[in-house]
Write an enzyme that holds these catalytic residues in place. Structure first.
Site, PDB file in Angstrom:
ATOM      1  N   ASP A 133     -11.197   0.915   0.171  1.00 46.83           N
ATOM      2  CA  ASP A 133      -9.821   1.175   0.614  1.00 46.83           C
ATOM      3  C   ASP A 133      -9.820   1.160   2.137  1.00 46.83           C
ATOM      4  O   ASP A 133     -10.877   1.157   2.782  1.00 46.83           O
ATOM      5  CB  ASP A 133      -9.365   2.560   0.109  1.00 46.83           C
ATOM      6  CG  ASP A 133      -7.939   2.905   0.572  1.00 46.83           C
ATOM      7  OD1 ASP A 133      -7.047   2.046   0.456  1.00 46.83           O
ATOM      8  OD2 ASP A 133      -7.724   4.025   1.066  1.00 46.83           O
ATOM      9  N   SER A 134      -8.621   1.177   2.713  1.00 46.55           N
ATOM     10  CA  SER A 134      -8.510   1.256   4.161  1.00 46.55           C
ATOM     11  C   SER A 134      -8.946   2.634   4.681  1.00 46.55           C
ATOM     12  O   SER A 134      -9.156   2.790   5.877  1.00 46.55           O
ATOM     13  CB  SER A 134      -7.066   0.988   4.578  1.00 46.55           C
ATOM     14  OG  SER A 134      -6.218   1.931   3.959  1.00 46.55           O
TER      15      SER A 134
ATOM     16  N   GLY B 247      -1.399  -1.158   6.154  1.00 45.49           N
ATOM     17  CA  GLY B 247      -0.044  -1.450   5.657  1.00 45.49           C
ATOM     18  C   GLY B 247       0.893  -2.119   6.630  1.00 45.49           C
ATOM     19  O   GLY B 247       1.882  -2.737   6.226  1.00 45.49           O
TER      20      GLY B 247
ATOM     21  N   CYS C 222      -6.968  -0.331  -3.121  1.00 46.01           N
ATOM     22  CA  CYS C 222      -5.957  -0.308  -2.060  1.00 46.01           C
ATOM     23  C   CYS C 222      -4.880  -1.303  -2.481  1.00 46.01           C
ATOM     24  O   CYS C 222      -5.184  -2.480  -2.718  1.00 46.01           O
ATOM     25  CB  CYS C 222      -6.613  -0.740  -0.752  1.00 46.01           C
ATOM     26  SG  CYS C 222      -5.468  -0.960   0.621  1.00 46.01           S
ATOM     27  N   ASN C 223      -3.651  -0.813  -2.578  1.00 43.12           N
ATOM     28  CA  ASN C 223      -2.552  -1.705  -2.992  1.00 43.12           C
ATOM     29  C   ASN C 223      -2.305  -2.783  -1.955  1.00 43.12           C
ATOM     30  O   ASN C 223      -1.984  -3.921  -2.285  1.00 43.12           O
ATOM     31  CB  ASN C 223      -1.267  -0.904  -3.182  1.00 43.12           C
ATOM     32  CG  ASN C 223      -1.344   0.014  -4.371  1.00 43.12           C
ATOM     33  OD1 ASN C 223      -0.884  -0.327  -5.450  1.00 43.12           O
ATOM     34  ND2 ASN C 223      -1.921   1.189  -4.193  1.00 43.12           N
ATOM     35  N   THR C 224      -2.434  -2.412  -0.687  1.00 43.95           N
ATOM     36  CA  THR C 224      -2.160  -3.367   0.386  1.00 43.95           C
ATOM     37  C   THR C 224      -3.172  -4.510   0.351  1.00 43.95           C
ATOM     38  O   THR C 224      -2.800  -5.690   0.392  1.00 43.95           O
ATOM     39  CB  THR C 224      -2.218  -2.639   1.746  1.00 43.95           C
ATOM     40  OG1 THR C 224      -1.352  -1.494   1.686  1.00 43.95           O
ATOM     41  CG2 THR C 224      -1.792  -3.546   2.873  1.00 43.95           C
TER      42      THR C 224
ATOM     43  N   GLU D 278      -3.251  11.013   5.860  1.00 44.56           N
ATOM     44  CA  GLU D 278      -4.519  10.982   6.612  1.00 44.56           C
ATOM     45  C   GLU D 278      -4.648  12.230   7.488  1.00 44.56           C
ATOM     46  O   GLU D 278      -5.745  12.696   7.765  1.00 44.56           O
ATOM     47  CB  GLU D 278      -4.608   9.703   7.469  1.00 44.56           C
ATOM     48  CG  GLU D 278      -4.748   8.406   6.665  1.00 44.56           C
ATOM     49  CD  GLU D 278      -6.198   8.058   6.273  1.00 44.56           C
ATOM     50  OE1 GLU D 278      -7.130   8.471   6.976  1.00 44.56           O
ATOM     51  OE2 GLU D 278      -6.376   7.392   5.240  1.00 44.56           O
TER      52      GLU D 278
ATOM     53  N   CYS E  31       0.631   3.000  -3.571  1.00 40.48           N
ATOM     54  CA  CYS E  31      -0.313   3.101  -2.459  1.00 40.48           C
ATOM     55  C   CYS E  31      -1.290   4.185  -2.891  1.00 40.48           C
ATOM     56  O   CYS E  31      -0.871   5.238  -3.382  1.00 40.48           O
ATOM     57  CB  CYS E  31       0.416   3.505  -1.178  1.00 40.48           C
ATOM     58  SG  CYS E  31      -0.691   3.900   0.195  1.00 40.48           S
ATOM     59  N   THR E  32      -2.574   3.910  -2.722  1.00 42.52           N
ATOM     60  CA  THR E  32      -3.548   4.863  -3.263  1.00 42.52           C
ATOM     61  C   THR E  32      -3.569   6.199  -2.510  1.00 42.52           C
ATOM     62  O   THR E  32      -4.183   7.155  -2.965  1.00 42.52           O
ATOM     63  CB  THR E  32      -4.968   4.247  -3.298  1.00 42.52           C
ATOM     64  OG1 THR E  32      -5.283   3.731  -1.999  1.00 42.52           O
ATOM     65  CG2 THR E  32      -5.049   3.138  -4.308  1.00 42.52           C
ATOM     66  N   HIS E  33      -2.889   6.258  -1.377  1.00 45.78           N
ATOM     67  CA  HIS E  33      -2.753   7.548  -0.694  1.00 45.78           C
ATOM     68  C   HIS E  33      -1.712   8.447  -1.385  1.00 45.78           C
ATOM     69  O   HIS E  33      -1.760   9.660  -1.240  1.00 45.78           O
ATOM     70  CB  HIS E  33      -2.285   7.351   0.753  1.00 45.78           C
ATOM     71  CG  HIS E  33      -3.356   6.892   1.696  1.00 45.78           C
ATOM     72  ND1 HIS E  33      -3.922   5.647   1.632  1.00 45.78           N
ATOM     73  CD2 HIS E  33      -3.940   7.525   2.748  1.00 45.78           C
ATOM     74  CE1 HIS E  33      -4.817   5.522   2.608  1.00 45.78           C
ATOM     75  NE2 HIS E  33      -4.847   6.648   3.295  1.00 45.78           N
TER      76      HIS E  33
HETATM   77  N1  DGL Z   1      -4.150   3.132   0.603  1.00 47.73           N
HETATM   78  C1  DGL Z   1      -3.664   1.831   0.885  1.00 47.73           C
HETATM   79  C2  DGL Z   1      -2.790   1.270  -0.201  1.00 47.73           C
HETATM   80  O1  DGL Z   1      -3.023   1.565  -1.358  1.00 47.73           O
HETATM   81  C3  DGL Z   1      -3.160   1.469   2.217  1.00 47.73           C
HETATM   82  C4  DGL Z   1      -2.821   2.404   3.251  1.00 47.73           C
HETATM   83  C5  DGL Z   1      -2.818   1.707   4.576  1.00 47.73           C
HETATM   84  O2  DGL Z   1      -3.907   1.456   5.059  1.00 47.73           O
HETATM   85  O3  DGL Z   1      -1.755   1.392   5.102  1.00 47.73           O
HETATM   86  O4  DGL Z   1      -1.906   0.508   0.053  1.00 47.73           O
END
Ligand code: DGL
Length: 274
Positions: free
Chosen positions: A12-13, A45, A75-77, A154, A186-188
């Site tokens: 992930d990011s 993102g 990570c979705n992005t 974060e 988004c995984t966050h």
């Molecule tokens: N956690 C990431 C996602 O699922 C991206 C967050 C990011 O780096 O902008 O999209």
């Protein structure tokens, strides 16, 4: 030659992919994991496709040096922007988080109106809309980019009235569309789950693609003959390893606060060299 006792690569990011790693640990306890969080370059993102593809390929390259048997883009992005490129480059089975999340949303909506929240990149790529429409073109998908949420997570502001207010600005529009299902794209965002649930109410079902991704990983490992079938014995080295591109200590503290295991120490690596 990939062996079934090799680890799974997860990236992930930053810290968001830990929500996916957590589901893999819970659902596939015999599997080992090598996790990489790109903490030096988060967020992804708001970055261009070319940059996200480059970062994702560097990370894939690094994870390959760790002898992984399969790769999860947690990570979705990165999934939205780089899944085909990573799949082509990796030389092993690769899954992302978008398809599993889209499938469960398409199967569970009752009124056919699905909301998706995600980063700008994920929403502008229409990743969920395309995935849902390939399952059922008659479903209505309404996307909302929420660029301020990743920095708040974060920073650890997951229970904070400022975060609630920002969330409400983003969610108001979606609720006006009468959605009954909301994908945490988004995984966050699963880390904001309780705040989001409180704000959208019980009539909106939240979909966390992390859970479905772990299930999809299990099916994929079975199909490919890569599922680990030997329970680990006590003498084996620690089954989970964590790498980051910056701030290893901060990452370790956070990971320890959300994972069901002791993380040990995350190690910092120079990702630009891969
Ligand atoms: N956690 C990431 C996602 O699922 C991206 C967050 C990011 O780096 O902008 O999209």
């Amino acid at each position: 030659m990939m062996t079934s006792d090799a680890p799974i690569g997860v990236f992930d990011s930053g810290i968001g992919g830990l929500t996916v790693a957590r589901e893999i640990m819970r659902n596939l306890p015999m599997e080992k994991i090598v996790y990489f969080g790109d903490t030096a370059r988060v967020p992804y993102g708001n970055k261009s496709k070319a940059t996200i593809v480059r970062y994702s390929l560097q990370i894939t390259n690094f994870l390959r040096t760790q002898g992984i048997k399969a790769l999860v883009i947690a990570c979705n992005t990165a999934t939205s922007m780089a899944l085909p490129e990573v799949s082509e480059f990796a030389g092993m089975p690769v899954i992302g988080v978008v398809e599993p999340g889209a499938r469960v949303a398409a199967e569970t909506t009752r009124n056919g109106r699905i909301g998706v929240i995600g980063t700008r990149a994920t929403i502008s790529a229409n990743a969920y809309t395309n995935a849902i429409h390939s399952i059922n073109p008659s479903l209505n998908v309404i996307g909302q980019a929420c660029p301020m949420l990743v920095p708040l997570v974060e920073e650890g502001w997951v229970h904070d009235h400022v975060t609630d207010e920002i969330l409400m600005r983003y969610l108001d529009d979606l609720l006006e569309h009468d959605i009954d299902t909301l994908i945490l794209g988004c995984t966050h965002y699963p880390l904001l789950r309780s705040a989001i649930k409180r704000l959208v109410g019980n009539q909106v079902n939240l979909v966390n693609p992390a859970y479905e991704t772990a299930k999809e990983l299990e099916r994929m490992l079975g199909r490919e003959g890569l599922a680990s079938d030997s329970p680990r014995n006590q003498d084996e080295p620690y089954p989970y390893r964590f790498f980051v591109s910056d701030e290893a200590e901060k990452f370790t503290d956070f990971a320890n606060s959300i994972l069901p295991v002791d993380v040990g120490r995350a190690r910092m690596i120079p990702i630009e060299e891969y």
